[in-house]
Design an enzyme around this catalytic site. Structure first.
Site, mmCIF file in Angstrom:
data_model
loop_
_atom_site.group_PDB
_atom_site.id
_atom_site.type_symbol
_atom_site.label_atom_id
_atom_site.label_comp_id
_atom_site.label_asym_id
_atom_site.label_seq_id
_atom_site.Cartn_x
_atom_site.Cartn_y
_atom_site.Cartn_z
ATOM 1 N N TYR A 124 30.507 29.617 -53.457
ATOM 2 C CA TYR A 124 30.057 28.580 -54.353
ATOM 3 C C TYR A 124 29.950 29.469 -55.871
ATOM 4 O O TYR A 124 30.165 30.509 -55.921
ATOM 5 C CB TYR A 124 28.994 27.758 -53.999
ATOM 6 C CG TYR A 124 27.575 28.481 -53.641
ATOM 7 C CD1 TYR A 124 27.200 29.573 -53.934
ATOM 8 C CD2 TYR A 124 26.532 27.548 -52.779
ATOM 9 C CE1 TYR A 124 25.882 30.208 -53.591
ATOM 10 C CE2 TYR A 124 25.216 27.870 -52.661
ATOM 11 C CZ TYR A 124 25.009 29.214 -53.028
ATOM 12 O OH TYR A 124 23.728 29.747 -52.655
ATOM 13 N N GLU A 125 29.580 28.636 -56.635
ATOM 14 C CA GLU A 125 29.525 29.102 -58.209
ATOM 15 C C GLU A 125 31.008 30.021 -58.559
ATOM 16 O O GLU A 125 30.718 30.666 -59.397
ATOM 17 C CB GLU A 125 28.506 30.023 -58.371
ATOM 18 C CG GLU A 125 27.481 30.189 -59.690
ATOM 19 C CD GLU A 125 27.248 28.724 -60.237
ATOM 20 O OE1 GLU A 125 26.865 27.935 -59.378
ATOM 21 O OE2 GLU A 125 27.803 28.379 -61.413
#
Lengths: 596, 596
Positions: free
Chosen positions: A437-438
Site C-alpha cells: 500500500y501507499e
C-alpha cells in the site's frame, strides 16, 4: 507479545548522531533534551504497556461488519481514547489547530514504537494525520474551522479514499463523480476499495478525503479533484447532521493487520466539499505523500524491531544442541541457540538492518522537518530535494526489510515460528501489506529512479554520495576505522559510477528505467545504510576514545557495523550485477510464451 | 484457485532432458513413454479438477478438534477416498505389498502437482509414504504383514512422532519412554508435538511411528528407538482392537496449511512394537529422511508453480498504466501489467526459478531411483552419494524459493495480493512451514556442508562440478550457446575454488561451518541451477537446429536461460562475498550486547 521500545538506541540516534536539541532550537519549538527524553519514556510506557498487549488478540478477533457498523477488536476503542486523551494523537498536528507541532525527528520514534506495538492499531491514526496534512495545506478556512481541530486532537478520524476496483496504481482510471450543488457543495458518488478505517467504532465522526471527477473534468489524472466527505456533516452550531449518504459495503478478509478495518466505501450522492482547486486533486494528495510514505516505512522498521526482540528473546531461552566448538553451558541440558553461528547470523542481520534503518529514518525525518521549518528558503528547498530522494528508499527498503526481519524471527523459532500463539508469524503477515500500500515497492522504485534520479540528471544523488564519501575519507584516516572507511568509501565510488551507468542506460532505452529500478533502489539502500553504519562506528569510537563508561554499548555498535559491512553489504553486489543484466532479457519473452 | 499442471515443461524435463523411458528400462519397471504421458494426463486432471478446488476453503475452514476427534475441511475426506481408490496413494509403494513401484523420476511430477493443488491435503499422504519406507526397510515380517499393505494402499495412514516440546532439532533431549512387556510388545508413554495428521477423519486406522527410549537406553541420540504404535491394533483375524492408549490432546493454530491437522499426541502406556534394533531409532528414521526431505522440497516447487500461474494470469488480465515505451494496447483503457519491465522481472524470476528447480528435482529423483534400483552396486553407491549431496539443497533451496515466488505473486497482485479470496497470500502462508519442518533450512545447510561436503573432503561436490564444467565446455564450443556456456563455466570454476576455501576455513575454525553454511548452500544452488539452465538451453537449441515445429516453446527456454544467468545468477556473488566475511563478525558480539 511483549515489546520494549529500544530507548538506548533511539537516544543514540537522536542525540549522538543527529543532535536533536540543536535541531529543535533551530526549529524554535522549545523542546530540549530533558523534555524529549521524558516524552520517549512516556511513549515507551504507553506503547509497551497499553498497545502491545492488544496486538495478538486483535489478530484473532479481527473486525466485524454488522448492519454497516464496524466493531474493532477488544481494547482498541479504550486504547484509542487514551491515545487521544493523553495527547499522542495531536503530537505532530499543526499548532494553530491545537496540535503540539513536534518535529518528525522526535515524533518518528514514537511512531516506530506504535508500529512495533500494533500495526493494526496505528493504521487508524496514521491515516488521520495524513488527512490533517492535506486539509491544513489545501482546505478552505471554513472547512478547516469545521473539521480540523477535532481531527488534530484525534476526536474525529480521517481516511484517504483513492483506490477503486479498476484504479489502483493507475489513478487515471478513476470513475467516482462529484456533482456541484447550488450551495457550493457537491454530491459525491462512487465506490472506493481498500479504505483503511473507513468505518470503526471509536470516533464519533470520520472525515473522508475522496478523489473524484467533476462533470467537465478532463480525462486522466488531470481531471481528478479532492473532496472532503464527512460521515456526519459539522453544522454551524457545532452539532452533527444525520448520516451522510455513504456506507461501508464490506470489509476485506486479509492476510494480516486484521485489527484494522479495510473497507469498501460506497458514496451515493454524499455531500462533500472541494479541497483545493478543481482538477488539482493529485497535487493535493502529493502534499501528504512524503509523510504517508515515511510513515509506511516506519511500519516496516517498527515490525522489524518487534521481530528482532522476539527472536532474540527466544534465541537466549531456547536450549537446543551444543555449540560447534563444544558445550557453552555444560550445566544445562543443551546450549541456548544463540551460540550457533547461523542463529547469530540471523539475529545480527536483523539488528544491523533495524538499527541501520533507524539512522536513515532519523536522517530523513530531519530533512522533512527542515523542508517545512528551516528559516532559510534555500535550506528548505535543499531539504525538500533530499527528502524527496530518500522517501521512496525509506518506504520500499524498510518494508522489504521488515518482511525479511520478521521471516528471520519465524526461522529462529523453528516450528514454533509457524504457530500463532508465539506471535512471530503475525509480524510476517502484518508487515506484508506495507510492501503493497501507499504505492507498491515497484512504484517506489520507479519514483526513485525516474523522478528523483533521472529527474535532475543525478545531481541530488551525487551530492548525497559526496557527503558520505567525505565521511568515509575522514574515517579512513583514523586507524581504528580505516578498514571500515575504506570498504564503505569504495562502495560509495561504485554507487556514483553505477548511477551514471543507470542514467545512461535509461536514456538509451526507456525500458531500462523499469528494468533497473528495483535493483537500483535496493543497491542504493544497502550502500546508504553502510554510510550510516560508518557514522555510527565513528561516534562509537569517539565515545570510547573519550573514555565513556558504556563500553559494551559502543563496542556493540562497532561489532554491528563490522557485521553489516562484511555480511549484509555484499548484497549490493548482486543487485548491481543483476541490473547491469539489462532490460533486453526482460522484454524479449513474448507474452504468450510465459505460459509454456 | 485454479491450477493446471505444467505438462509441457514436465515432458521436456522427463523425456528431453532425462530420457525417462531409458531410465525405466534400466530399472526394469515396464513403464514406457505412452504410459508415463498417460499417467501425467490423469494426474493433471485429478489434481486440477478434484484437489485444487478444495484448497481455498480448506484454509478458511481449517481442522476442528472435538472430543479427541479431528474433522478435516469439507471435501478432504471424499477426495482422499478417491486418491486411494484411483491408486494414487500406492504409486510409489513397494510392489511386494501392493504398491505400484513407480520410480521417483515419474512420481515426482504427480507429487509436485499435489503440492501445488493443496499442500494441506498432501501432508497426510506424504507422511504415510514416509512411514511405509521405514516400516518396509526395518519392520519385522509380522509387523509388515499386519500393517504394511493397508498403509501402502492408503486405507490406513501413518505419522512420524519425533518432536517433543523440549526436543526439536536436538533429538538427544527426547524423553518419551517405552517399557518392554512380557509378550514382546512395549508400553509407550510421552507427549509429542507437531504431529501432522496425528488425527483425522478419513482413514479407519492411523499408524504412528514413535521415537522413544527403552529403560536401559544410553543418554543422547544413541538411546533412541523406533516404535510402531497404532491407533487400533491389528488383530490376527484382521479385525481391529479397541482404541490404543493414545489421544490427540490439541491441534495447533497455525500460519498456514490449516487443512492439515497438526496434533499434540499423548501416549499413555500405548501398546507398540519395536521397529528395527533397540537404540537404532535414528538410523531407522534416516532411511526415510532423503525421501521426506525430497518431498518437502517438492512442496516448495509445487507452491512456486501455483504462485507463478496465479501471478501470470493476473498480469495478463489486470489493466493498469501504460508501457514505458508508450501504449501497447491503445484500444484498452490501460495496458495489461505484463508490459511493465518490473512485472516481467518478477514473472521471469518466478518462471526461471520454478523451471530450473524442476530440472534439479528430476535429476535428484533419478539419483534416488538409481540408489535403490540400479543393477550395479557401484552405481547404486554413486547415486546414493550424489543424492545425499543434493537432498539438503533441494529441501532448503526449493522451500526458500517457494516462499520468494509466492511473495512475488502477492506483489504482482498489488493490494489484492493481501486479500484472502485471491489465494496468493495463502500460498505464502502455506509455504512458510516448508522452511521449518523436516529439519529447518539452517539444519539442511549444516548437513550439506558438514556431512556432504566436509564429510568427504569435497570430492563428491567436485565430481558434480566437474560434470557440469564438461557441459559448459561443450556449450562454449557452440556459437549459439557460447556466451551462456562461458558465464556458467566461469561460475563453476568459482564454485570449485569457493568450496576449497570453505573447506579450508571450516578446518581452521569449527565456527566457520555454521557461519558459511547457509550462504554456501544458497550459492551452490544458484550455480547448480545455472548448470541445468545451460543443459535446457542446449536441448532447446538442438530442437531448433533440428527444425522442431515448437519454435516458441524452445525459444522461451533460451529466453529463460538468458534471463536466469543475467538477472538471477548474480545472487551467487553476494552469497560468496557474505560467506567470505567469515565467522569472526558473528561470534564477536557478546550475548548480552545483542539487546542494546
Amino acid at each position: 507479545m511483549s515489546y520494549q521500545a529500544p530507548l538506548r538506541d533511539m537516544r543514540f540516534v537522536l542525540h549522538e548522531l543527529f543532535d536533536v536539541s540543536a535541531h529543535c532550537e533551530l526549529l524554535g519549538n522549545g523542546l530540549d533534551r530533558e523534555l524529549i527524553d521524558g516524552v520517549l519514556e512516556e511513549a515507551a510506557a504507553f506503547t509497551g504497556n497499553e498497545i502491545a498487549p492488544l496486538n495478538r488478540n486483535s489478530d484473532e478477533e479481527g473486525c466485524q461488519l454488522v448492519d454497516g457498523n464496524v466493531t474493532t477488536p477488544k481494547g482498541f476503542r479504550a486504547a484509542y481514547q487514551q491515545f487521544v486523551d493523553n495527547g499522542w494523537a495531536s503530537m505532530t498536528g499543526p499548532v494553530d489547530f491545537g496540535g503540539q507541532g513536534f518535529p518528525q525527528l522526535v515524533a518518528f520514534t514514537f511512531h516506530e514504537m506504535l508500529m512495533a506495538s500494533s500495526l493494526s492499531f496505528r493504521v487508524y491514526s496514521g491515516l488521520t494525520e495524513g488527512a490533517v496534512l492535506a486539509l491544513h495545506k489545501h482546505g478552505s478556512a471554513e472547512l478547516q474551522k469545521d473539521y480540523l481541530a477535532k481531527m488534530v486532537s484525534g476526536q474525529w478520524t480521517g481516511t484517504m479514499c483513492l483506490t477503486e476496483p479498476q484504479a489502483g496504481t493507475d489513478l487515471a482510471l478513476l470513475r467516482s463523480k462529484a456533482e456541484p450543488q447550488a450551495d457550493g457543495s457537491y454530491k459525491v458518488s462512487g465506490s472506493k476499495i481498500f479504505i483503511s478505517g473507513g468505518e470503526q467504532d471509536f470516533s464519533e465522526n470520520i472525515v473522508h478525503l475522496v478523489l473524484a471527477r467533476l462533470p467537465d473534468a478532463p480525462a486522466g489524472v488531470k481531471g481528478i479533484s479532492l473532496f472532503l466527505v464527512p460521515k456526519f456533516v459539522a453544522k454551524a452550531d457545532g452539532s452533527l447532521s444525520d448520516k451522510n449518504a455513504l456506507s461501508c459495503g464490506a470489509i476485506e478478509h486479509k492476510m494480516g493487520i486484521k485489527g484494522a478495518s479495510t473497507c469498501v466505501m460506497n458514496f451515493d450522492g454524499a455531500t462533500g466539499w472541494l479541497i483545493g482547486d478543481a482538477n488539482q486533486g493529485l497535487a493535493c494528495m502529493f502534499t501528504m505523500m512524503n509523510d504517508a510514505r515515511f510513515q509506511v516505512g516506519l511500519q516496516g522498521l517498527g515490525i522489524a524491531e518487534a521481530a528482532f526482540q522476539g527472536a532474540l528473546r527466544y534465541a537466549r531461552e531456547r536450549l537446543q544442541s551444543r555449540g560447534l566448538a563444544g558445550a557453552q553451558q555444560p550445566e544445562k541440558a543443551a546450549d541456548p541457540i544463540i551460540v550457533h553461528p547461523d542463529v547469530r547470523r540471523m539475529l545480527l542481520t536483523q539488528k544491523s538492518l533495524v538499527e541501520g534503518s533507524r539512522m536513515l529514518a532519523a536522517y530523513t525525518a530531519r530533512q522533512l522537518d527542515l523542508e517545512h521549518g528551516a528559516s532559510d528558503a534555500a535550506e528548505r528547498k535543499a531539504a525538500s530535494k533530499r527528502a524527496a530522494l530518500l522517501i521512496p528508499i525509506v518506504k520500499a527498503f524498510f518494508t522489504d526489510m521488515g518482511q525479511e526481519v520478521a521471516s528471520h524471527a519465524v526461522q529462529v523459532y523453528g516450528g514454533h515460528g509457524f504457530i500463532r500463539e508465539w506471535g512471530m508469524e503475525q509480524l510476517m503477515r502484518d508487515s506484508r501489506i506495507t510492501q503493497l500500500y501507499e504505492g507498491t515497492n515497484g512504484i517506489q522504485a520507479l519514483d526513485y529512479i525516474r523522478r528523483k534520479v533521472l529527474g535532475d540528471g543525478g545531481s541530488e544523488l551525487n551530492a548525497l554520495i559526496g557527503e558520505f564519501a567525505d565521511l568515509a575519507d575522514q574515517a579512513s584516516a583514523r586507524p581504528a576505522l580505516a578498514e571500515l572507511g575504506k570498504v564503505v568509501g569504495e562502495r560509495l565510488n561504485q554507487w556514483r559510477e553505477l548511477s551514471a551507468e543507470v542514467i545512461a542506460m535509461s536514456q538509451r532505452d526507456a525500458q531500462e528505467i523499469g528494468a533497473t529500478s528495483v535493483d537500483f533502489l535496493q543497491y542504493s539502500a544497502y550502500v546508504l545504510l553502510a554510510g550510516f553504519w560508518l557514522q555510527a562506528a565513528a561516534k562509537a569510537q569517539d565515545a570510547l576514545d573519550a573514555g565513556s563508561s558504556e563500553i559494551e554499548f559502543y563496542q556493540a555498535k562497532l561489532h554491528s557495523a563490522a557485521f553489516y559491512v562484511r555480511r549484509v553489504l555484499p548484497r549490493a553486489s548482486s543487485h548491481r550485477e543483476a541490473l547491469l543484466g539489462g532490460a533486453d532479457c526482460l522484454m524479449a519473452m513474448p507474452e504468450d510464451s510465459f505460459a509454456f
